[in-house]
Motif scaffolding. Structure first.
Motif, PDB file in Angstrom:
ATOM      1  N   GLU A 192     -84.235  -5.489  -2.596  1.00 52.34           N
ATOM      2  CA  GLU A 192     -83.967  -5.098  -1.221  1.00 52.34           C
ATOM      3  C   GLU A 192     -82.452  -5.159  -1.086  1.00 52.34           C
ATOM      4  O   GLU A 192     -81.847  -6.200  -1.327  1.00 52.34           O
ATOM      5  CB  GLU A 192     -84.627  -6.036  -0.225  1.00 52.34           C
ATOM      6  N   TRP A 201     -81.596  -6.216   9.770  1.00 53.37           N
ATOM      7  CA  TRP A 201     -81.077  -6.122   8.397  1.00 53.37           C
ATOM      8  C   TRP A 201     -79.767  -5.344   8.375  1.00 53.37           C
ATOM      9  O   TRP A 201     -79.749  -4.120   8.504  1.00 53.37           O
ATOM     10  CB  TRP A 201     -82.117  -5.442   7.512  1.00 53.37           C
ATOM     11  N   TRP A 256     -81.669  -0.146   4.644  1.00 55.04           N
ATOM     12  CA  TRP A 256     -82.471  -1.163   3.973  1.00 55.04           C
ATOM     13  C   TRP A 256     -83.304  -0.490   2.876  1.00 55.04           C
ATOM     14  O   TRP A 256     -84.516  -0.352   2.994  1.00 55.04           O
ATOM     15  CB  TRP A 256     -83.375  -1.859   4.987  1.00 55.04           C
ATOM     16  N   ASP A 273     -90.507  -8.325  -4.473  1.00 52.84           N
ATOM     17  CA  ASP A 273     -89.430  -7.384  -4.171  1.00 52.84           C
ATOM     18  C   ASP A 273     -88.531  -7.250  -5.393  1.00 52.84           C
ATOM     19  O   ASP A 273     -87.783  -8.173  -5.731  1.00 52.84           O
ATOM     20  CB  ASP A 273     -88.614  -7.877  -2.978  1.00 52.84           C
ATOM     21  N   GLN A 316     -78.774  -4.761   0.852  1.00 57.17           N
ATOM     22  CA  GLN A 316     -78.055  -4.796   2.128  1.00 57.17           C
ATOM     23  C   GLN A 316     -76.590  -4.437   1.902  1.00 57.17           C
ATOM     24  O   GLN A 316     -75.813  -5.237   1.384  1.00 57.17           O
ATOM     25  CB  GLN A 316     -78.139  -6.171   2.785  1.00 57.17           C
ATOM     26  N   ARG A 331     -91.742  -8.697   6.418  1.00 57.48           N
ATOM     27  CA  ARG A 331     -92.331  -7.359   6.435  1.00 57.48           C
ATOM     28  C   ARG A 331     -93.517  -7.271   7.386  1.00 57.48           C
ATOM     29  O   ARG A 331     -93.836  -6.216   7.886  1.00 57.48           O
ATOM     30  CB  ARG A 331     -92.779  -6.962   5.030  1.00 57.48           C
ATOM     31  N   TRP A 385     -90.525  -2.247  -4.354  1.00 59.35           N
ATOM     32  CA  TRP A 385     -91.280  -3.490  -4.346  1.00 59.35           C
ATOM     33  C   TRP A 385     -92.751  -3.273  -4.649  1.00 59.35           C
ATOM     34  O   TRP A 385     -93.234  -2.142  -4.721  1.00 59.35           O
ATOM     35  CB  TRP A 385     -91.097  -4.228  -3.028  1.00 59.35           C
ATOM     36  N   ALA A 425     -85.372  -0.242  -0.600  1.00 56.88           N
ATOM     37  CA  ALA A 425     -86.157  -1.250  -1.320  1.00 56.88           C
ATOM     38  C   ALA A 425     -87.070  -0.589  -2.342  1.00 56.88           C
ATOM     39  O   ALA A 425     -87.448   0.574  -2.214  1.00 56.88           O
ATOM     40  CB  ALA A 425     -86.982  -2.075  -0.329  1.00 56.88           C
TER      41      ALA A 425
END
Length: 699
Positions: free
Chosen positions: A320, A483, A255, A317, A322, A16, A259, A257
């Motif tokens: 995340e 990603w 992507w 996280d 994918q 990140r 977190w 997420a």
């Protein structure tokens, strides 16, 4: 704005923050409940000012729309489920780094193992144990934060919401192809928070580290990020959300997420993260001394921080995701039984291991962390073990560069996770001196994904630990060429620019199959039903607040505001606007909207000016431009501003107290003398008054 503020090169980033390329010491641990109780007592006066209608367990952050049956939750058992024998053997092969991988999870062994098994057996053991086993104690958590997103029309521009801030900012991290637009996140009529991702151009001016000047650039995708930075933070507890993932399960490129990040770093403001992300070390080591900005080797505390206490911004996280169409044991996932689509549950922490495992390879004995366990269809993430962090401003890479580790498992997802809502959950236990090294447990629909025992992190001997930093929530969808994009572009495709709407083959040739068509033909929406946070009210180490006694952040952020702002900002966060939003009175002819203006009669009223313009005026506890959200506040202010110490006043010694008292006596004497003199100067003697002919007789 600066692009990749202090990174080596944009192409080397793999975490990140830029730049990223592919035994126990707790002197400052939460070792006393007394200090927590004292802080609570000192601040109870401020808390008592809250009206009775809002008092509760951290009631300042609870959404009144939260169902009453959601005000409490119980800790989930982090048991690894029993697996069929053949599946267990396959999983053991993929976990061959474990010394005792021959043991079948969930089944008793015929002979004692050389080392303890990761999990208790589900069925009884072959022989009686030396002492009776104790059933786990049920642990109850109380709601401290919730957002149900039931009110349609909420927006999250800076200064519009007390809980969240939507970024209006370019993202320079991780080869980001998107721009974060505040208008791309809102609440809809169905009770969801929506993060919309689209193919749309945004012109930006950014700083090029290569050309050493500002350059004009265009981002060809637009998405959104919602942060709770420096608004709502918490330390330890349970986080839970229900979401529908965006896009299609078999089309790579998105992507999404959810977190947590320590409050000392503000994501996308890369200057705030240098030598801060993702440090979680409270031990003085040679590496920490040079690479950790605020480290335990420091003998003097600044900005309200204690000396000898290491600080940072570790990352947790919750997921995340994918998407994609490559299944496990195929293609780039040949060595892993879990393929696309998958979610990664990760704890990113520094300092990391200097001896690295290569991406795509399983670690050998002693090469990775002990105390890791996964649930069904969850395996170690062998494709990303962490990042190498170097910053252009550093002058001594040997001491200032550092590795950060990503302790991560991948969980197999399915099509259903992209078309209906599912529940994701994290349980975070803080380390406690001589009691526990803490833990992190991840769940999907109440089934275990990953559990990390903090003892395994401590025993690695690097000085890192489970996070003790007050952390904030982040929701976002990114588009990154790192990603879910093709590993190799087609022949003749350079893969340097990515624009779905371009007619130039070189700019549209390196997307996953169906990605551009998906953005064109459907609404790509990351939908969030609710976000809730719980804490154990009987655990004094679990606190709500972005600046707490054990881990203060307020003074540091105030002293380094430029790291948390963009060019042109006056403050990192604007004050939340209360009322003033445009509205149309419901009684006005032609207004057929089913949504009442200003949240309805219980939240606000729409007043009309002489010019006929309607503006919202909020009532009671409601705020925001259109009065759509209740105030948010910490019930206990752990770190109130403008203390004497913050202003530079030092408490006097016994000698200085004597001098202060002497000076006070002298000042008091001078003051009394002055008052008496003024009174004497204005007094008229009796004989003189008698001669003035006032008609009175004096004796």
């Amino acid at each position: 704005m600066r692009a990749m503020d202090s990174c080596c090169t944009p192409t080397t980033c793999s975490s990140r923050y830029c730049c990223s390329c592919n035994r126990r010491r707790r002197s400052s641990r939460y070792n006393s409940t007394t200090s927590s109780l004292l802080a609570m007592a000192l601040t109870i006066g401020a808390a008592s000012l809250i009206t009775s209608s809002t008092v509760g367990v951290e009631a300042g952050w609870i959404d009144p729309d939260t169902p009453k049956n959601a005000y409490k939750t119980m800790a989930l058992p982090p048991a690894v489920p029993a697996l069929p024998h053949e599946q267990s053997k396959a999983k053991a092969r993929h976990h061959r780094y474990v010394h005792y991988s021959d043991a079948v999870p969930g089944e008793p062994t015929e002979q004692p193992t050389a080392e303890p098994t990761l999990e208790p057996t589900v069925s009884p053991t072959m022989w009686p144990t030396a002492s009776p086993t104790q059933p786990p104690i049920a642990r109850e958590y109380d709601l401290v934060f919730s957002d149900e997103f039931n009110t349609p029309g909420r927006t999250f521009h800076d200064g519009e919401d007390p809980k969240w801030t939507a970024m209006e900012k370019n993202d320079y991290t991780n080869d980001a192809q998107h721009y974060y637009a505040a208008s791309n996140v809102y609440t809809n009529d169905d009770g969801y928070l929506v993060i919309k991702t689209e193919a749309a151009d945004t012109e930006i001016i950014g700083y090029s580290d290569v050309k050493k000047k500002k350059v004009h650039d265009t981002k060809h995708f637009r998405s959104a990020m919602l942060q709770g930075w420096d608004k709502f933070c918490f330390t330890g507890g349970v986080v839970e959300t229900e979401v529908v993932l965006p896009g299609k399960h078999n089309v790579g490129g998105l992507w999404p997420a959810f977190w947590l990040l320590g409050n000392l770093a503000r994501h996308t403001y890369v200057g705030s993260s240098e030598h801060v992300w993702p440090w979680a070390s409270d031990t003085c080591t040679p590496k920490a001394s040079g690479a950790q900005l605020i480290n335990a080797c420091m003998k003097t505390g600044h900005y309200g921080m204690k000396p000898g206490v290491g600080r940072g911004a570790p990352e947790i996280d919750i997921f995340e995701v994918q998407p994609g169409d490559t299944p496990g044991n195929n293609g780039k996932f040949l060595e892993s039984p879990v393929g696309q689509p998958f979610m990664s549950a990760s704890y990113q922490v520094a300092p990391g291991r200097p001896a690295r495992v290569g991406g795509g390879y399983w670690p050998g004995p002693g090469m990775w962390y002990d105390g890791l366990s996964g649930g069904n269809n969850s395996v170690l993430n062998i494709f990303f073990y962490g990042a190498y962090n170097h910053f252009l401003s550093d002058t001594d890479p040997a001491t200032q560069d550092y590795w950060s580790d990503a302790i991560s498992y991948n969980k197999q997802l399915e099509k259903k996770h992209f078309i209906e809502k599912h529940k994701y959950r994290l349980e975070w236990e803080l380390p406690k001196e001589n009691i526990t090294d803490g833990y992190l447990h991840w769940f999907l629909d109440d089934e275990l994904v990953l559990k990390i025992n903090g003892t395994g992190i401590v025993d690695a001997g690097l000085g890192s630990e489970i996070s003790t930093e007050p952390s904030y929530l982040i929701l976002n969808t990114a588009i990154s060429s790192q990603w879910g994009f093709p590993g190799k572009c087609p022949p003749g495709c350079p893969g340097k620019k990515f624009d779905c709407r371009s007619t130039d083959y070189k700019e549209s040739c390196c997307f996953s199959t169906g990605f551009c068509e998906m953005l064109k033909d459907m609404d790509v929406e990351y939908k969030v039903n609710y976000v809730r946070v719980y804490q154990d009210k009987n655990d004094p180490t679990q606190k709500v607040g972005c600046s707490i006694p054990e881990r203060p952040t307020r003074q540091y952020i105030k002293a380094h505001q430029d790291l948390y702002m963009q060019a042109g900002d006056v403050t990192p966060l604007k004050k939340v606007q209360r009322g003033g939003g445009a509205c149309i009175p419901s009684a006005k002819k032609g207004n057929r909207s089913s949504v009442e203006p200003c949240g309805g009669k219980d939240r606000g009223t729409c007043t009309t000016s002489r010019r006929g313009r309607g503006r919202c005026e909020c009532i009671g506890n409601w705020t925001g431009p259109n009065c759509l959200v209740p105030h948010g506040f910490d019930d206990i202010i752990w770190d109130p501003p403008s203390t004497w110490e913050e202003l530079g006043f030092e408490y006097p010694t016994s000698f200085s107290i004597f001098l202060l008292l002497s000076l006070s006596v002298i000042v008091a004497g001078v003051f009394l003398s002055t008052v008496c003199k003024r009174r004497l100067d204005g007094w008229t003697p009796l004989p003189e008054a008698a001669n003035k002919g006032d008609g009175l007789e004096y004796f």
